[in-house]
Design an enzyme around this catalytic site. Structure first.
Site, PDB file in Angstrom:
ATOM      1  N   CYS A 307       8.599  -0.099   6.295  1.00 10.09           N
ATOM      2  CA  CYS A 307       7.499   0.730   6.768  1.00 10.09           C
ATOM      3  C   CYS A 307       7.092   0.337   8.184  1.00 10.09           C
ATOM      4  O   CYS A 307       6.199  -0.479   8.397  1.00 10.09           O
ATOM      5  CB  CYS A 307       6.292   0.676   5.849  1.00 10.09           C
ATOM      6  SG  CYS A 307       5.070   1.940   6.290  1.00 10.09           S
ATOM      7  N   CYS A 486       6.130   7.959   6.715  1.00 12.09           N
ATOM      8  CA  CYS A 486       5.198   6.878   7.014  1.00 12.09           C
ATOM      9  C   CYS A 486       3.799   7.471   7.169  1.00 12.09           C
ATOM     10  O   CYS A 486       3.455   7.990   8.234  1.00 12.09           O
ATOM     11  CB  CYS A 486       5.624   6.161   8.288  1.00 12.09           C
ATOM     12  SG  CYS A 486       4.665   4.675   8.635  1.00 12.09           S
TER      13      CYS A 486
END
Length: 555
Positions: A307, A486
């Protein structure tokens, strides 16, 4: 002089000559171990010649001959005894150095992790994959190895591993699937950002592994130590061999806390925290609530990391809390990023920059955290200037650290790894480039996509479809387009929903009139807080592929 250290105490090399002993002594060695039997080659000196030359130069010599290809348990015991008795450092040799490296590797079995042994030998130029079963068997020749065999073996019980198991069984519940993972707990890691922001309780992000494994999967609750893809086998702790027809590799990545000097000793205290660990995310929220004035640092290491937006998500949520509490003006916020850009997909940068300006964040690119001293609340960053590389010192009252990340050790030293250590797969099919019955997905894959749970959600059906295509149970193979997502939490209640694929191509799930991912959205926050967790637990881990059905080729 051609020798390579395996540890500070031993180096190995090919054949030595009596004339080399002076140079060996000058290099600091104190002992020589000869693992090549006399008379093996017409041009080799005898041990007696080596011994005399060694002693003349103040070196102790030991003769431990090993027949090529026949390293016995007794040879290993003798080598281990010699290493305990001889002055250090020691240089050991045979014709090529391989027997010496093998003896060291086997002597370390049970003392060092198998991946560490393999990595050290490999760094010295010696491939110990042929001895891995003996290393796993504490250095002894295996005589009665317990073996099991399964149609499909999955390594890893994280989001990717369980999702692909569920996708396979959703298509065909008669499949014989084993999943290998040593953990007894499964974590919803995307939720840790919201734990660190005071939105989720930590216990909401964890479940017992037994409760999330799909029914019908055989769980092998052990750790993999090595792969033997040429034999369609892998080895788990205790030298148990597990065979497979198809292998799916999904163990995630390694968060390398030790890569930053001083970090492990101060995590969770002295104002040092990280949302990359379950037990530390609550400490992040505690620090944010308590800080009323001072300097807050947020770091990001070189890519790849899981991430890519997580290091700045925590920063925006923290700044938003300080703004709401009326103390933002008293806090200096710095984002120290080892990279050169705020985010890798340019379309999302303008919205993020608006929040950077609103919160008064000082952006520092090209700053890589290398050392931290918790008690003195000081961090050091390596950076490059026109004059060259230098180290910058910064004081802090609070620091959120995103540590460097890499493939797990047992992957990096395996035949499955590419040059960077990740599993070497085709980015579209997710099939291994050299082993046709091996696939990988999730963070461990060497694909150039974002390492996110959303990526694994899209990859799992692709791998499931392709394995079943190989078996002959479906008519078409499937393709992965690099999708990753994201959700950038820019404030409490708003998210910039970044969704993109290979090459940074935007791949929005919703039309712009529903959610425009390039702008902050309350609906995207609702999706992150309320919708995605049940989708994760009740859909992704159950084989229900809402908004994740794969693209089938040839249709």
């Amino acid at each position: 002089m051609e020798h390579k250290f395996i540890t500070d105490e031993i180096a190995v090399r090919p054949q030595l000559e009596p004339s080399d002993m002076a140079e060996i002594a000058a290099a600091g060695f104190r002992s020589v171990v000869v693992n090549r039997p006399d008379g093996e080659g017409a041009d080799q000196p005898t041990f007696e010649e080596i011994r005399r030359a060694a002693e003349a130069n103040g070196l102790e010599a030991r003769y431990l001959p090993v027949v090529p290809g026949k390293v016995s348990d007794e040879n290993v015991a003798e080598f281990e005894k010699a290493m305990a008795e001889l002055p250090k450092p020691v240089i050991a040799y045979c014709r090529t150095g391989t027997r010496s490296a093998t003896l060291w590797s086997l002597s370390q079995a049970g003392k060092r992790p198998v991946p560490d042994i393999l990595a050290r030998a490999r760094a010295a130029g010696y491939d110990m994959s042929g001895a891995v079963r003996r290393i796993a068997n504490l250095g002894r020749v295996p005589t009665d190895m317990a073996e099991s065999s399964h149609q499909i073996v999955i390594v890893g019980g994280g989001a990717a591993g369980i999702a692909v198991a569920a996708s396979l069984l959703h298509r065909d519940d008669s499949l014989d699937i084993a999943l290998i993972d040593p953990s007894t707990v499964h974590y919803y890691q995307p939720g840790w950002t919201l734990v660190g922001g005071g939105v989720f309780r930590p216990e909401e992000t964890r479940r017992d592994m037994a409760d999330v494994l799909p029914a019908g999967v055989t769980w092998i609750n052990e750790a993999v130590v090595a792969f033997e893809p040429d034999a369609n086998a892998l080895i788990v702790e205790g030298c148990r061999v597990v065979r497979y027809e198809h292998l799916i590799v999904a163990p995630g990545l390694k968060v390398d806390w030790d890569a930053i000097e001083g970090l492990p000793e101060t995590l969770g205290r002295n104002g040092v925290t990280s949302n990359y660990r379950y037990d530390l995310a609550p400490y992040t929220w505690k620090l944010v609530q308590e800080l009323k004035a001072g300097r807050a640092l947020f770091t990001q290491p070189p890519m790849p990391i899981k991430c890519a937006g997580a290091p700045q998500k925590v920063m925006y949520l923290s700044a938003d809390h300080w703004r709401r509490a009326g103390v933002l003006k008293n806090i200096d916020i710095e984002f120290l990023n080892a990279g050169a850009a705020l985010f890798g997909v340019k379309e999302y940068v303008p919205a993020l920059m608006e929040y950077v300006k609103t919160y008064g964040i000082d952006l520092r690119f090209g700053h890589d955290l290398v050392r931290i001293d918790g008690p003195s609340r000081t961090a050091w960053f390596r950076t490059t200037t026109p004059e060259g590389e230098e180290t910058v010192e910064k004081r802090f009252d609070m620091i959120h650290v995103c540590p460097p990340q890499k493939a797990p050790d047992f992957i990096r030293v395996s035949p499955l790894a590419d040059a960077a250590g990740w599993v070497d797969v085709d980015p579209t099919s997710l099939r291994h480039k050299r082993y046709a019955n091996v696939y990988a997905l999730g963070d461990v894959g060497g694909m150039p996509n974002a390492k996110t749970a959303a990526a694994a959600r899209k990859q799992a059906p692709v791998v499931a479809e392709n394995v079943l295509f190989d078996i002959g149970k479906v008519a078409h193979a499937a393709a992965y387009d690099g999708y990753g997502s994201c959700p950038l939490t820019v404030e409490r209640g708003k998210i910039v929903l970044a969704e993109f694929g290979y090459g940074g191509k935007l791949l929005p799930t919703f039309p712009k009139w529903v959610i425009d991912g390039t702008k902050p959205s309350r609906l995207a926050w609702y999706l992150k807080e309320r919708i995605l967790p049940p989708i994760y637990w009740q859909a992704m881990l159950k084989g229900r592929e809402y908004l994740a059905r794969p693209e089938r080729l040839g249709m």
